[in-house]
Design an enzyme around this catalytic site. Sequence first.
Site, PDB file in Angstrom:
ATOM      1  N   GLY A 173     -59.878  13.690  20.949  1.00 54.02           N
ATOM      2  CA  GLY A 173     -61.063  14.444  20.554  1.00 54.02           C
ATOM      3  C   GLY A 173     -60.829  15.391  19.406  1.00 54.02           C
ATOM      4  O   GLY A 173     -61.747  16.112  19.003  1.00 54.02           O
ATOM      5  N   ASP A 174     -59.630  15.399  18.851  1.00 55.34           N
ATOM      6  CA  ASP A 174     -59.331  16.275  17.718  1.00 55.34           C
ATOM      7  C   ASP A 174     -58.467  15.483  16.737  1.00 55.34           C
ATOM      8  O   ASP A 174     -58.585  14.258  16.664  1.00 55.34           O
ATOM      9  CB  ASP A 174     -58.647  17.554  18.200  1.00 55.34           C
ATOM     10  CG  ASP A 174     -58.934  18.744  17.294  1.00 55.34           C
ATOM     11  OD1 ASP A 174     -58.683  18.626  16.080  1.00 55.34           O
ATOM     12  OD2 ASP A 174     -59.419  19.779  17.778  1.00 55.34           O
ATOM     13  N   GLY A 233     -61.462  10.489  16.921  1.00 54.47           N
ATOM     14  CA  GLY A 233     -60.720  11.693  16.605  1.00 54.47           C
ATOM     15  C   GLY A 233     -61.171  12.250  15.271  1.00 54.47           C
ATOM     16  O   GLY A 233     -62.161  11.792  14.678  1.00 54.47           O
ATOM     17  N   HIS A 234     -60.441  13.226  14.774  1.00 56.72           N
ATOM     18  CA  HIS A 234     -60.781  13.884  13.514  1.00 56.72           C
ATOM     19  C   HIS A 234     -59.934  13.398  12.343  1.00 56.72           C
ATOM     20  O   HIS A 234     -59.978  14.002  11.267  1.00 56.72           O
ATOM     21  CB  HIS A 234     -60.634  15.406  13.658  1.00 56.72           C
ATOM     22  CG  HIS A 234     -61.596  16.016  14.633  1.00 56.72           C
ATOM     23  ND1 HIS A 234     -61.594  17.364  14.933  1.00 56.72           N
ATOM     24  CD2 HIS A 234     -62.592  15.462  15.379  1.00 56.72           C
ATOM     25  CE1 HIS A 234     -62.551  17.622  15.834  1.00 56.72           C
ATOM     26  NE2 HIS A 234     -63.163  16.477  16.117  1.00 56.72           N
ATOM     27  N   GLY A 235     -59.142  12.371  12.554  1.00 52.94           N
ATOM     28  CA  GLY A 235     -58.337  11.835  11.477  1.00 52.94           C
ATOM     29  C   GLY A 235     -56.928  12.413  11.463  1.00 52.94           C
ATOM     30  O   GLY A 235     -56.419  12.910  12.461  1.00 52.94           O
TER      31      GLY A 235
END
Length: 362
Positions: free
Chosen positions: A276-277, A299-301
């Site tokens: 999730g991040d 995710g955030h990459g």
Amino acid sequence: MNIRALIPRGMASRKVVLAVLFLLLLFIFPAIAFAFTGGMHTESVHRRLGERSVKADTLSHRPVQRHRKLGQETKPPQDAEFNVVSYGAVGDGKTDDTPAFQKAWAAACSSSKPATMLVPKEKEFLVKQTTFSGQCKSSVRFKLDGTLVAPGRSSWPKENMNKWIMFNNVDKLTVSGEGTMDGKGEVWWKNSCRIDKNLKCTEAPTALLLSKCNHLKVENIKLLNSQQMHMSVEDCKDVVLKHITIVAPGDSPNTDGIHIARTKDIQVMDCNIKTGDDCMSIETGTENLYASKITCGPGHGISVGSLGDKNSEARVSNITINKAHLIGTTNGARIKSWQGGKGYMPRTSHLRISSWTRSRIQ
């Protein structure tokens, strides 16, 4: 003595006698000479042969040196094994197995030869917040084949709850196996200020913290639903992370996959991260990082940073991200920095992000 006096008179008789004398000189006298000299020679020969036989007997009593056959493989020495079950672990997912894990670690760490601390498969071990510390006498392998489950939120201390399982100051450590670390993070996410803005922001544990561990390997394990970050590598040197699987829902707050800070000479290869991040977050002090074949999403990459928080100075150098595949991520690869922070990268360093693809989920 006059020999002629012994020879009968007459020509025929003299010839016979001379012939007999000739034969005696030709055959009898050499035989007599051999009887005196040849016996001595034979005795000498027998004596030499006897000496050789004694030497042969002496050699025959020497230990025989066995040689390894050509093509035959030599087996490496086996590690000393310390099974947590042998130290009292139950593995039913309910009984607190923390004391048994601590005892097994103490035995493995004090072993004078390479040691394996075994967490056997087909069992769930409830382990509370714990730290496995060095310095160990030899290399140690933490072989995770079973499942580690974290305790409920009420079982955590009110202070210093920033980690679940920590390895501190352990050189030549290998963490590997086919097992899983399950952080049971759902209850933590529900009480996060990122989910409920009315709640006070509090710290939450990192599932696996590796601190000050040189010559470190982590491979093949699975990290599931961490309370916060899944894995953090801090103040280490010479690190290999490969074939690691990390899984958490795309809306789980602050659940970074692999977090790296103040670490030198690190390789991250063939990892699959769904979280999730940030799939990877690369913080200040990281030098010589090579990441290849990273599959990320949701995710955030992949992020360098955030850098320069609280007006600090940040420095990263020689970061390479190669052959990354990002699926359904909010960002690709990026650099994040805080307002007021400062930092630099040496001229000899570089940040290279190459051969990566980003896909959207339909």
